[in-house]
Design a protein around this motif. Structure first.
Motif, short mmCIF file in Angstrom:
data_model
loop_
_atom_site.label_atom_id
_atom_site.label_comp_id
_atom_site.label_asym_id
_atom_site.label_seq_id
_atom_site.Cartn_x
_atom_site.Cartn_y
_atom_site.Cartn_z
N ARG A 173 0.85 -1.19 0.00
CA ARG A 173 0.00 0.00 0.00
C ARG A 173 0.88 1.23 0.00
NH1 ARG A 173 -5.40 -0.65 1.42
NH2 ARG A 173 -6.00 -2.79 1.96
N LEU A 174 0.46 2.26 -0.71
CA LEU A 174 1.24 3.48 -0.75
C LEU A 174 0.33 4.65 -1.11
CD1 LEU A 174 3.19 3.78 -4.11
CD2 LEU A 174 1.24 2.27 -3.77
N HIS A 175 0.87 5.84 -0.86
CA HIS A 175 0.12 7.03 -1.26
C HIS A 175 0.37 7.28 -2.74
CE1 HIS A 175 -1.60 11.01 -1.38
NE2 HIS A 175 -0.46 11.46 -1.90
N ILE A 176 -0.70 7.40 -3.50
CA ILE A 176 -0.58 7.60 -4.94
C ILE A 176 -0.87 9.06 -5.28
CG2 ILE A 176 -1.45 6.92 -7.21
CD1 ILE A 176 -2.27 4.28 -6.02
N ASP A 177 0.07 9.67 -5.99
CA ASP A 177 -0.14 11.03 -6.48
C ASP A 177 -0.86 10.93 -7.82
OD1 ASP A 177 -0.10 13.61 -7.28
OD2 ASP A 177 2.04 13.95 -6.92
N HIS A 178 -2.18 10.84 -7.74
CA HIS A 178 -2.96 10.67 -8.97
C HIS A 178 -2.84 11.86 -9.90
CE1 HIS A 178 -5.09 7.51 -6.53
NE2 HIS A 178 -5.02 6.90 -7.69
N GLU A 179 -2.63 13.06 -9.31
CA GLU A 179 -2.46 14.23 -10.17
C GLU A 179 -1.22 14.09 -11.05
OE1 GLU A 179 -3.29 14.30 -7.05
OE2 GLU A 179 -5.22 15.35 -7.01
N LEU A 180 -0.16 13.50 -10.47
CA LEU A 180 1.05 13.26 -11.25
C LEU A 180 0.76 12.29 -12.39
CD1 LEU A 180 4.13 13.20 -11.83
CD2 LEU A 180 4.32 11.40 -10.11
N VAL A 181 0.02 11.24 -12.08
CA VAL A 181 -0.31 10.25 -13.10
C VAL A 181 -1.11 10.89 -14.23
CG1 VAL A 181 -1.55 8.10 -13.56
CG2 VAL A 181 -0.26 8.36 -11.43
N ILE A 182 -2.11 11.68 -13.86
CA ILE A 182 -2.97 12.30 -14.87
C ILE A 182 -2.17 13.26 -15.75
CG2 ILE A 182 -4.92 13.87 -15.21
CD1 ILE A 182 -6.15 12.66 -12.67
N SER A 183 -1.38 14.12 -15.12
CA SER A 183 -0.64 15.12 -15.90
C SER A 183 0.41 14.45 -16.78
CB SER A 183 0.02 16.13 -14.96
OG SER A 183 0.94 15.48 -14.08
N VAL A 241 -13.27 10.54 -12.10
CA VAL A 241 -13.88 11.29 -13.20
C VAL A 241 -12.81 11.84 -14.13
CG1 VAL A 241 -15.21 13.36 -13.80
CG2 VAL A 241 -15.97 11.89 -11.93
N ALA A 242 -11.75 12.40 -13.54
CA ALA A 242 -10.67 12.99 -14.34
C ALA A 242 -9.97 11.92 -15.19
CB ALA A 242 -9.67 13.69 -13.43
N LEU A 243 -9.76 10.74 -14.60
CA LEU A 243 -9.10 9.66 -15.36
C LEU A 243 -9.99 9.14 -16.48
CD1 LEU A 243 -7.41 7.74 -12.39
CD2 LEU A 243 -6.24 8.90 -14.26
#
Length: 404
Positions: free
Chosen positions: A339-349, A380-382
Protein backbone atom coordinates in the motif's frame (compact mmCIF):
# COMPACT_ATOMS: atom_id res chain seq x y z
CA UNK A 1 4.27 -106.05 -18.69
CA UNK A 2 5.92 -102.83 -17.45
CA UNK A 3 7.78 -102.48 -20.73
CA UNK A 4 4.53 -102.65 -22.71
CA UNK A 5 2.90 -99.99 -20.50
CA UNK A 6 5.86 -97.64 -20.89
CA UNK A 7 5.71 -98.05 -24.65
CA UNK A 8 1.96 -97.37 -24.58
CA UNK A 9 2.47 -94.18 -22.52
CA UNK A 10 5.16 -92.98 -24.91
CA UNK A 11 2.86 -93.64 -27.87
CA UNK A 12 0.01 -91.69 -26.26
CA UNK A 13 2.32 -88.79 -25.30
CA UNK A 14 3.52 -88.51 -28.88
CA UNK A 15 -0.06 -88.51 -30.14
CA UNK A 16 -0.99 -85.81 -27.66
CA UNK A 17 1.93 -83.60 -28.73
CA UNK A 18 0.97 -84.14 -32.35
CA UNK A 19 -2.61 -83.07 -31.64
CA UNK A 20 -1.38 -80.04 -29.68
CA UNK A 21 0.75 -78.96 -32.62
CA UNK A 22 -2.24 -79.46 -34.94
CA UNK A 23 -4.30 -77.29 -32.53
CA UNK A 24 -1.61 -74.59 -32.49
CA UNK A 25 -1.48 -74.61 -36.27
CA UNK A 26 -5.26 -74.32 -36.45
CA UNK A 27 -5.28 -71.43 -33.97
CA UNK A 28 -2.59 -69.66 -35.97
CA UNK A 29 -4.55 -70.21 -39.16
CA UNK A 30 -7.65 -68.82 -37.50
CA UNK A 31 -5.68 -65.80 -36.26
CA UNK A 32 -4.28 -65.21 -39.74
CA UNK A 33 -7.76 -65.48 -41.24
CA UNK A 34 -9.11 -62.99 -38.71
CA UNK A 35 -6.24 -60.63 -39.50
CA UNK A 36 -6.93 -60.95 -43.22
CA UNK A 37 -10.62 -60.35 -42.60
CA UNK A 38 -9.88 -57.29 -40.45
CA UNK A 39 -7.52 -56.02 -43.11
CA UNK A 40 -10.20 -56.52 -45.73
CA UNK A 41 -12.84 -54.70 -43.68
CA UNK A 42 -10.52 -52.11 -42.05
CA UNK A 43 -10.83 -48.77 -43.88
CA UNK A 44 -7.17 -48.13 -43.03
CA UNK A 45 -6.19 -50.99 -45.33
CA UNK A 46 -7.77 -49.21 -48.29
CA UNK A 47 -6.13 -45.83 -47.61
CA UNK A 48 -2.73 -44.62 -48.75
CA UNK A 49 -0.20 -44.80 -45.92
CA UNK A 50 0.21 -41.02 -45.98
CA UNK A 51 -3.50 -40.51 -45.20
CA UNK A 52 -3.70 -43.18 -42.50
CA UNK A 53 -0.57 -41.74 -40.89
CA UNK A 54 -2.15 -38.28 -40.87
CA UNK A 55 -5.30 -39.70 -39.25
CA UNK A 56 -3.15 -41.27 -36.53
CA UNK A 57 -1.32 -37.97 -36.02
CA UNK A 58 -4.60 -36.16 -35.43
CA UNK A 59 -5.40 -38.60 -32.61
CA UNK A 60 -2.31 -37.63 -30.61
CA UNK A 61 -2.83 -35.86 -27.28
CA UNK A 62 -1.18 -32.50 -26.65
CA UNK A 63 1.50 -34.19 -24.53
CA UNK A 64 2.01 -37.76 -25.75
CA UNK A 65 3.16 -40.07 -22.97
CA UNK A 66 4.62 -43.60 -23.08
CA UNK A 67 1.35 -45.17 -21.99
CA UNK A 68 -0.14 -48.27 -23.64
CA UNK A 69 -3.64 -46.84 -23.38
CA UNK A 70 -2.85 -43.62 -25.23
CA UNK A 71 -1.79 -42.78 -28.77
CA UNK A 72 0.63 -43.44 -30.30
CA UNK A 73 1.47 -46.52 -28.18
CA UNK A 74 -2.18 -47.57 -28.41
CA UNK A 75 -1.87 -48.08 -32.17
CA UNK A 76 0.79 -50.75 -31.65
CA UNK A 77 -1.67 -53.10 -29.93
CA UNK A 78 -4.63 -53.02 -32.34
CA UNK A 79 -3.39 -55.20 -35.20
CA UNK A 80 -0.34 -55.82 -37.35
CA UNK A 81 -1.49 -53.34 -39.97
CA UNK A 82 -1.93 -50.52 -37.45
CA UNK A 83 1.39 -51.35 -35.85
CA UNK A 84 3.14 -51.21 -39.21
CA UNK A 85 1.53 -47.88 -40.03
CA UNK A 86 2.38 -46.41 -36.62
CA UNK A 87 6.00 -47.54 -36.54
CA UNK A 88 6.62 -46.24 -40.06
CA UNK A 89 5.04 -42.83 -39.38
CA UNK A 90 7.95 -40.85 -37.92
CA UNK A 91 5.77 -37.84 -37.15
CA UNK A 92 3.90 -39.79 -34.43
CA UNK A 93 7.05 -40.08 -32.33
CA UNK A 94 8.52 -36.59 -32.40
CA UNK A 95 6.95 -35.47 -29.10
CA UNK A 96 7.01 -37.12 -25.68
CA UNK A 97 6.33 -36.22 -22.07
CA UNK A 98 8.47 -38.52 -19.95
CA UNK A 99 6.86 -39.77 -16.75
CA UNK A 100 8.67 -40.80 -13.59
CA UNK A 101 8.14 -44.45 -14.57
CA UNK A 102 9.50 -44.06 -18.10
CA UNK A 103 12.21 -46.63 -18.77
CA UNK A 104 15.20 -46.07 -21.04
CA UNK A 105 14.30 -48.83 -23.52
CA UNK A 106 10.82 -47.42 -24.15
CA UNK A 107 12.16 -43.90 -24.55
CA UNK A 108 14.99 -44.94 -26.86
CA UNK A 109 12.62 -46.94 -29.09
CA UNK A 110 10.20 -44.01 -29.15
CA UNK A 111 12.84 -41.49 -30.22
CA UNK A 112 14.40 -43.84 -32.77
CA UNK A 113 11.03 -44.14 -34.51
CA UNK A 114 11.13 -40.37 -35.05
CA UNK A 115 14.26 -40.91 -37.13
CA UNK A 116 15.72 -37.53 -38.10
CA UNK A 117 12.65 -35.36 -37.42
CA UNK A 118 12.90 -32.51 -34.84
CA UNK A 119 12.07 -33.66 -31.30
CA UNK A 120 9.90 -32.05 -28.62
CA UNK A 121 10.75 -33.56 -25.23
CA UNK A 122 9.53 -32.79 -21.71
CA UNK A 123 11.71 -34.23 -18.98
CA UNK A 124 10.26 -33.48 -15.49
CA UNK A 125 12.49 -33.23 -12.47
CA UNK A 126 11.34 -36.55 -11.00
CA UNK A 127 12.55 -38.49 -14.04
CA UNK A 128 15.42 -40.91 -13.48
CA UNK A 129 18.90 -39.69 -14.53
CA UNK A 130 19.36 -42.57 -17.00
CA UNK A 131 16.34 -41.28 -18.94
CA UNK A 132 18.05 -37.89 -19.27
CA UNK A 133 21.12 -39.68 -20.61
CA UNK A 134 19.01 -41.25 -23.38
CA UNK A 135 17.69 -37.80 -24.30
CA UNK A 136 21.28 -36.61 -24.49
CA UNK A 137 21.97 -39.29 -27.11
CA UNK A 138 19.32 -37.68 -29.33
CA UNK A 139 20.40 -34.10 -28.56
CA UNK A 140 21.27 -33.34 -32.18
CA UNK A 141 17.56 -33.62 -33.11
CA UNK A 142 16.14 -31.60 -30.21
CA UNK A 143 13.97 -28.64 -31.20
CA UNK A 144 11.91 -28.03 -28.03
CA UNK A 145 13.07 -29.17 -24.60
CA UNK A 146 11.65 -28.82 -21.09
CA UNK A 147 13.57 -30.30 -18.19
CA UNK A 148 14.50 -29.94 -14.55
CA UNK A 149 17.72 -28.14 -13.61
CA UNK A 150 19.22 -31.33 -12.17
CA UNK A 151 19.19 -32.89 -15.64
CA UNK A 152 21.31 -30.14 -17.22
CA UNK A 153 24.51 -31.95 -16.20
CA UNK A 154 23.39 -34.98 -18.24
CA UNK A 155 22.81 -32.88 -21.37
CA UNK A 156 26.43 -32.55 -22.49
CA UNK A 157 26.08 -33.04 -26.25
CA UNK A 158 25.64 -30.06 -28.58
CA UNK A 159 22.05 -29.19 -29.45
CA UNK A 160 22.43 -27.55 -32.87
CA UNK A 161 18.68 -27.53 -33.65
CA UNK A 162 17.31 -26.57 -30.23
CA UNK A 163 15.01 -23.56 -30.68
CA UNK A 164 13.03 -23.45 -27.43
CA UNK A 165 14.27 -24.34 -23.94
CA UNK A 166 12.49 -24.31 -20.58
CA UNK A 167 14.46 -25.27 -17.47
CA UNK A 168 12.63 -25.62 -14.15
CA UNK A 169 14.10 -25.88 -10.67
CA UNK A 170 12.38 -28.78 -8.92
CA UNK A 171 14.98 -30.18 -6.53
CA UNK A 172 18.15 -28.14 -6.13
CA UNK A 173 19.09 -24.49 -6.82
CA UNK A 174 20.67 -24.12 -10.26
CA UNK A 175 23.99 -22.51 -11.02
CA UNK A 176 24.52 -19.90 -13.67
CA UNK A 177 27.38 -22.03 -14.98
CA UNK A 178 24.91 -24.78 -15.94
CA UNK A 179 22.68 -22.30 -17.74
CA UNK A 180 25.56 -20.70 -19.59
CA UNK A 181 26.75 -24.14 -20.71
CA UNK A 182 23.40 -25.02 -22.25
CA UNK A 183 23.28 -21.63 -24.02
CA UNK A 184 26.74 -22.33 -25.44
CA UNK A 185 25.64 -25.74 -26.73
CA UNK A 186 22.45 -24.41 -28.41
CA UNK A 187 23.51 -21.87 -31.07
CA UNK A 188 20.06 -21.89 -32.74
CA UNK A 189 18.15 -21.16 -29.52
CA UNK A 190 15.44 -18.54 -30.04
CA UNK A 191 13.36 -18.77 -26.86
CA UNK A 192 14.66 -19.61 -23.39
CA UNK A 193 13.14 -19.62 -19.91
CA UNK A 194 14.85 -20.45 -16.63
CA UNK A 195 12.38 -20.90 -13.76
CA UNK A 196 13.71 -21.04 -10.21
CA UNK A 197 12.74 -19.44 -6.92
CA UNK A 198 16.39 -19.33 -5.86
CA UNK A 199 19.71 -19.49 -7.64
CA UNK A 200 22.98 -20.43 -6.06
CA UNK A 201 24.77 -17.33 -4.81
CA UNK A 202 26.63 -15.30 -7.35
CA UNK A 203 29.95 -15.20 -5.44
CA UNK A 204 30.78 -18.93 -5.71
CA UNK A 205 29.99 -18.74 -9.42
CA UNK A 206 32.66 -16.08 -9.90
CA UNK A 207 35.23 -18.41 -8.38
CA UNK A 208 34.55 -21.12 -10.96
CA UNK A 209 33.48 -19.20 -14.04
CA UNK A 210 35.39 -16.32 -15.61
CA UNK A 211 32.86 -13.47 -16.04
CA UNK A 212 33.56 -12.87 -19.72
CA UNK A 213 30.49 -11.84 -21.74
CA UNK A 214 29.16 -14.58 -23.98
CA UNK A 215 27.37 -13.58 -27.17
CA UNK A 216 24.36 -15.56 -28.30
CA UNK A 217 23.54 -14.11 -31.73
CA UNK A 218 19.99 -15.41 -32.30
CA UNK A 219 18.30 -15.61 -28.86
CA UNK A 220 15.18 -13.43 -29.10
CA UNK A 221 13.19 -14.22 -25.95
CA UNK A 222 14.67 -14.66 -22.46
CA UNK A 223 12.75 -15.11 -19.23
CA UNK A 224 14.37 -15.45 -15.80
CA UNK A 225 11.44 -16.11 -13.50
CA UNK A 226 10.30 -17.69 -10.28
CA UNK A 227 7.25 -19.42 -11.71
CA UNK A 228 4.28 -18.63 -9.50
CA UNK A 229 6.49 -16.91 -6.94
CA UNK A 230 7.01 -13.17 -6.96
CA UNK A 231 10.81 -13.13 -7.01
CA UNK A 232 13.75 -15.31 -8.00
CA UNK A 233 16.87 -14.56 -5.95
CA UNK A 234 19.99 -13.87 -8.07
CA UNK A 235 17.97 -14.38 -11.26
CA UNK A 236 19.49 -11.42 -13.12
CA UNK A 237 23.11 -12.26 -12.33
CA UNK A 238 23.37 -14.13 -15.62
CA UNK A 239 22.93 -10.86 -17.52
CA UNK A 240 26.44 -9.84 -16.46
CA UNK A 241 27.77 -12.65 -18.67
CA UNK A 242 25.49 -12.32 -21.67
CA UNK A 243 25.44 -10.28 -24.83
CA UNK A 244 22.20 -10.75 -26.76
CA UNK A 245 22.09 -8.63 -29.94
CA UNK A 246 18.85 -10.22 -31.23
CA UNK A 247 16.86 -9.98 -27.98
CA UNK A 248 13.25 -8.84 -28.44
CA UNK A 249 11.66 -9.91 -25.13
CA UNK A 250 13.26 -9.80 -21.68
CA UNK A 251 11.46 -10.75 -18.49
CA UNK A 252 13.26 -10.81 -15.12
CA UNK A 253 11.26 -11.49 -11.96
CA UNK A 254 13.96 -10.01 -9.71
CA UNK A 255 16.34 -7.40 -11.15
CA UNK A 256 18.90 -7.96 -8.40
CA UNK A 257 21.88 -6.41 -10.17
CA UNK A 258 22.97 -2.78 -10.10
CA UNK A 259 21.53 -0.44 -12.67
CA UNK A 260 25.05 0.10 -14.05
CA UNK A 261 25.36 -3.64 -14.74
CA UNK A 262 21.96 -3.69 -16.40
CA UNK A 263 22.88 -0.66 -18.49
CA UNK A 264 26.16 -2.37 -19.47
CA UNK A 265 24.22 -5.43 -20.64
CA UNK A 266 21.93 -3.26 -22.77
CA UNK A 267 24.83 -1.20 -24.13
CA UNK A 268 26.93 -4.13 -25.34
CA UNK A 269 23.88 -6.03 -26.62
CA UNK A 270 22.14 -3.08 -28.30
CA UNK A 271 19.09 -5.32 -28.78
CA UNK A 272 15.93 -4.57 -30.78
CA UNK A 273 13.97 -5.00 -27.54
CA UNK A 274 10.20 -4.80 -27.87
CA UNK A 275 8.93 -6.15 -24.55
CA UNK A 276 10.61 -5.50 -21.18
CA UNK A 277 9.29 -6.88 -17.88
CA UNK A 278 11.24 -6.14 -14.70
CA UNK A 279 10.33 -7.22 -11.18
CA UNK A 280 11.74 -6.84 -7.68
CA UNK A 281 12.86 -3.30 -8.43
CA UNK A 282 14.90 -1.51 -5.79
CA UNK A 283 16.07 2.07 -5.50
CA UNK A 284 18.20 2.09 -8.66
CA UNK A 285 17.40 4.73 -11.26
CA UNK A 286 16.53 2.81 -14.43
CA UNK A 287 15.64 5.82 -16.54
CA UNK A 288 19.09 5.89 -18.14
CA UNK A 289 18.76 2.19 -18.94
CA UNK A 290 15.42 2.85 -20.62
CA UNK A 291 17.14 5.35 -22.92
CA UNK A 292 19.25 2.46 -24.24
CA UNK A 293 16.21 0.56 -25.54
CA UNK A 294 14.17 3.03 -27.61
CA UNK A 295 12.47 0.17 -29.47
CA UNK A 296 10.49 -1.00 -26.40
CA UNK A 297 6.72 -0.96 -26.96
CA UNK A 298 5.61 -2.86 -23.84
CA UNK A 299 7.06 -2.04 -20.41
CA UNK A 300 6.04 -3.80 -17.21
CA UNK A 301 7.51 -2.84 -13.81
CA UNK A 302 6.92 -4.53 -10.46
CA UNK A 303 7.93 -2.92 -7.16
CA UNK A 304 8.25 -4.73 -3.84
CA UNK A 305 9.92 -2.07 -1.65
CA UNK A 306 7.61 0.34 0.17
CA UNK A 307 10.23 3.10 0.03
CA UNK A 308 10.46 3.07 -3.76
CA UNK A 309 8.48 5.41 -5.98
CA UNK A 310 6.74 3.19 -8.55
CA UNK A 311 6.22 6.17 -10.84
CA UNK A 312 9.89 6.68 -11.58
CA UNK A 313 9.17 6.62 -15.30
CA UNK A 314 6.51 9.31 -14.93
CA UNK A 315 8.54 11.72 -12.82
CA UNK A 316 9.09 15.31 -13.85
CA UNK A 317 8.47 16.20 -17.46
CA UNK A 318 10.99 13.76 -18.91
CA UNK A 319 8.35 11.12 -19.65
CA UNK A 320 6.52 13.49 -21.94
CA UNK A 321 9.24 15.72 -23.39
CA UNK A 322 12.31 13.53 -23.87
CA UNK A 323 12.14 11.95 -27.31
CA UNK A 324 14.92 9.51 -26.33
CA UNK A 325 12.98 8.02 -23.43
CA UNK A 326 10.89 5.10 -24.69
CA UNK A 327 9.68 6.89 -27.84
CA UNK A 328 7.81 3.81 -29.10
CA UNK A 329 6.14 2.91 -25.80
CA UNK A 330 2.57 1.77 -26.32
CA UNK A 331 1.72 -0.13 -23.15
CA UNK A 332 2.90 0.70 -19.63
CA UNK A 333 2.10 -1.54 -16.67
CA UNK A 334 3.09 -0.86 -13.05
CA UNK A 335 2.43 -3.23 -10.17
CA UNK A 336 3.16 -2.83 -6.46
CA UNK A 337 2.83 -5.41 -3.70
CA UNK A 338 2.33 -2.84 -0.96
CA UNK A 339 0.00 0.00 0.00
CA UNK A 340 1.24 3.48 -0.75
CA UNK A 341 0.12 7.03 -1.26
CA UNK A 342 -0.58 7.60 -4.94
CA UNK A 343 -0.14 11.03 -6.48
CA UNK A 344 -2.96 10.67 -8.97
CA UNK A 345 -2.46 14.23 -10.17
CA UNK A 346 1.05 13.26 -11.25
CA UNK A 347 -0.31 10.25 -13.10
CA UNK A 348 -2.97 12.30 -14.87
CA UNK A 349 -0.64 15.12 -15.90
CA UNK A 350 2.12 12.71 -17.03
CA UNK A 351 -0.26 10.61 -19.14
CA UNK A 352 -1.88 13.69 -20.66
CA UNK A 353 1.46 15.24 -21.49
CA UNK A 354 2.77 11.98 -22.96
CA UNK A 355 -0.27 11.57 -25.16
CA UNK A 356 -0.02 15.19 -26.33
CA UNK A 357 3.63 14.80 -27.29
CA UNK A 358 4.07 14.44 -31.09
CA UNK A 359 6.42 11.45 -30.74
CA UNK A 360 4.32 9.51 -28.24
CA UNK A 361 2.27 6.40 -29.07
CA UNK A 362 0.94 5.42 -25.63
CA UNK A 363 -2.17 3.23 -25.94
CA UNK A 364 -2.67 1.76 -22.45
CA UNK A 365 -1.68 2.38 -18.85
CA UNK A 366 -2.27 -0.15 -16.07
CA UNK A 367 -1.54 0.37 -12.38
CA UNK A 368 -2.16 -2.55 -10.02
CA UNK A 369 -1.89 -2.04 -6.26
CA UNK A 370 -3.62 -2.62 -2.93
CA UNK A 371 -4.42 1.08 -2.68
CA UNK A 372 -8.09 1.93 -2.08
CA UNK A 373 -10.30 3.17 -4.87
CA UNK A 374 -9.41 6.71 -6.02
CA UNK A 375 -11.54 9.67 -4.95
CA UNK A 376 -14.59 10.34 -7.13
CA UNK A 377 -13.06 13.48 -8.65
CA UNK A 378 -9.89 11.53 -9.57
CA UNK A 379 -11.95 8.76 -11.12
CA UNK A 380 -13.88 11.29 -13.20
CA UNK A 381 -10.67 12.99 -14.34
CA UNK A 382 -9.10 9.66 -15.36
CA UNK A 383 -12.19 8.60 -17.26
CA UNK A 384 -12.25 11.92 -19.07
CA UNK A 385 -8.57 11.56 -19.93
CA UNK A 386 -9.15 8.05 -21.24
CA UNK A 387 -12.04 9.22 -23.39
CA UNK A 388 -10.26 12.27 -24.80
CA UNK A 389 -6.84 10.70 -25.33
CA UNK A 390 -7.85 7.21 -26.41
CA UNK A 391 -5.57 5.67 -23.77
CA UNK A 392 -6.99 2.62 -22.05
CA UNK A 393 -6.51 3.33 -18.33
CA UNK A 394 -6.76 0.57 -15.73
CA UNK A 395 -6.32 1.26 -12.01
CA UNK A 396 -7.28 -1.42 -9.54
CA UNK A 397 -6.13 -4.30 -7.34
CA UNK A 398 -6.22 -6.94 -10.12
CA UNK A 399 -6.32 -7.18 -13.87
CA UNK A 400 -9.99 -8.15 -13.63
CA UNK A 401 -11.09 -5.18 -11.48
CA UNK A 402 -10.79 -1.66 -12.85
CA UNK A 403 -11.85 1.35 -10.83
CA UNK A 404 -11.85 3.58 -13.91
Amino acid sequence: MATLLRARIAELSLAIETQKQILRDLEKSRSDARRDLNATLDPMARLPVEISSDIFARCLPDSPRPHSGQAPMLFLNVCHLWRDIATSASSLWTSIYCESSTDTATLDNWLRRARSLPLHISLPGDTRPDVAIVVNQHAHHLEVLELGFQHLKDLVSPCPSLAKLTVINTVEPPTHRQCMDILHSAPALVECEFISTHWQDALPVEDTYTPEPFTHPVLRHLRLSAGRKAKSTNAAYMLEYLTLPALETLSVSDLDIMDDDFASFLTRSSPPLRSLHLGGLGDDDLVESFRLVPTVTDLSLKFTDTEIDPFLVLQDSVFASDENLLPNLRNLRIRTSFRLHIDHELVISALAARRASPHAQLESFMFLSLHPKPRPDITVALRQLAEESGIHIHIGPTTERNYI
